[in-house]
Write a protein that holds these residues in place. Sequence first.
Motif, PDB file in Angstrom:
ATOM      1  N   GLY A  86      47.772  39.113  33.463  1.00 39.14           N
ATOM      2  CA  GLY A  86      47.358  40.225  34.286  1.00 39.14           C
ATOM      3  C   GLY A  86      46.122  39.854  34.636  1.00 39.14           C
ATOM      4  N   TYR A  87      45.224  39.421  33.973  1.00 39.36           N
ATOM      5  CA  TYR A  87      43.935  38.978  34.438  1.00 39.36           C
ATOM      6  C   TYR A  87      43.743  37.745  35.220  1.00 39.36           C
ATOM      7  CZ  TYR A  87      39.157  36.567  33.822  1.00 39.36           C
ATOM      8  OH  TYR A  87      38.134  35.928  34.015  1.00 39.36           O
ATOM      9  N   THR A 146      44.628  45.358  33.747  1.00 36.27           N
ATOM     10  CA  THR A 146      45.090  44.082  33.193  1.00 36.27           C
ATOM     11  C   THR A 146      45.284  44.251  31.915  1.00 36.27           C
ATOM     12  OG1 THR A 146      42.771  43.399  32.654  1.00 36.27           O
ATOM     13  CG2 THR A 146      43.812  42.619  34.796  1.00 36.27           C
ATOM     14  N   ILE A 183      38.092  44.987  36.490  1.00 36.43           N
ATOM     15  CA  ILE A 183      39.256  45.024  35.891  1.00 36.43           C
ATOM     16  C   ILE A 183      39.277  46.062  34.740  1.00 36.43           C
ATOM     17  CG2 ILE A 183      40.229  42.887  36.427  1.00 36.43           C
ATOM     18  CD1 ILE A 183      39.376  42.036  33.537  1.00 36.43           C
TER      19      ILE A 183
END
Length: 289
Positions: A84-85, A79, A96
């Motif tokens: 992205g997270y 991420t 992640i």
Amino acid sequence: MTGYVEIFEVGPRDGLQNEKREIPVSEKIELVDCLSNAGFKRIECASFVSPKWVPQMAGSGEVLMGIKRANGVRYAALTPNMRGYEDALAAKADEIAVFASASEGFSRANINASIEESLDRFAPILEAARHIDLPVRGYVSCVTDCPFDGPTAPSQVAAVADRLFAMGCYEISLGDTLGKATPDSIARMLLKVRDVIPVGRLAGHFHDTSGRALANIDAALSLGVRVFDAAVGGLGGCPYAPGAAGNVATEAVAAHLERLGYDTGLDMDVINQAAQMARSMRGEQEAHV
Ligand code: HMG
Ligand code: MG
């Protein structure tokens, strides 16, 4: 046995992100499902980055949502930013990873940010992840050499690793992105990083461009590192590191560790089956330059 060494499988991410052929999501899922039976505790199989930057990772959400999740395996995703997270959470990633560079040149080329700007981007990710107890791994790339800036100072690696660790990364994976490292340069770098981070929180991530990855693993083992990233079939490279070839092959690392008397907990028959599958997924032409 001289103890347990974990291999963190990164083939479905670091491996496939650099393949020329457009690999269908169904094939990626098949590979991850095979790897799930091999005895890994962690498999990196997704990357929520810009599809303009890395088109090969575009189906990451579908991959994470389509795999059969095995008990005791954590499925990981890269991420680069809060977007992205959020996507990783929506796809139910179990952990992640944020990825920084020890060199400015690679940081710019890979994520279009200086090292400092990248750490600023990661801060809200780590903050949000802390609230929901989501483990975050931290990568540091170019730990001995950078394709743009030349050799990397060990003190610079230690500084970036220290920042990521202080921000809450539970483990720092040290990337020889180019595969140019030698056992000596790995040892010099690790001795500096070990001054600031307990060695039990470090992992080695060695690309095998020069055929020295196993020797570099030996150097890291002798300094206490017990986690190594690897990719089945030796898949991989980094699209933004000219010259970076495949990750060291999981099957080679597992066999090497076994010869040295370490326990990896891996089923070699399944690994070999996955390696064959991975190799057959490769494009005819390699994407790395
Ligand atoms: P940027 O161009 O500076 O950022 O990229 P931006 O905010 O202007 O975004 C550009 C476009 O991407 C926009 O789309 C955004 O919406 C979109 P547009 O408006 O043009 O249509 N975007 C996104 N899309 C999906 N997911 C996202 C996302 N963020 C923005 N999360 C950025 C900055 C970080 C996004 C870009 O540089 C990027 O994605 N870089 C990733 C490069 C990469 O994945 N490299 C390989 C992984 S690192 C590696 O392999 C090394 C490692 O293995 C360790 C080692 O070996 O050393 C880990
Ligand atoms: Mg890599």
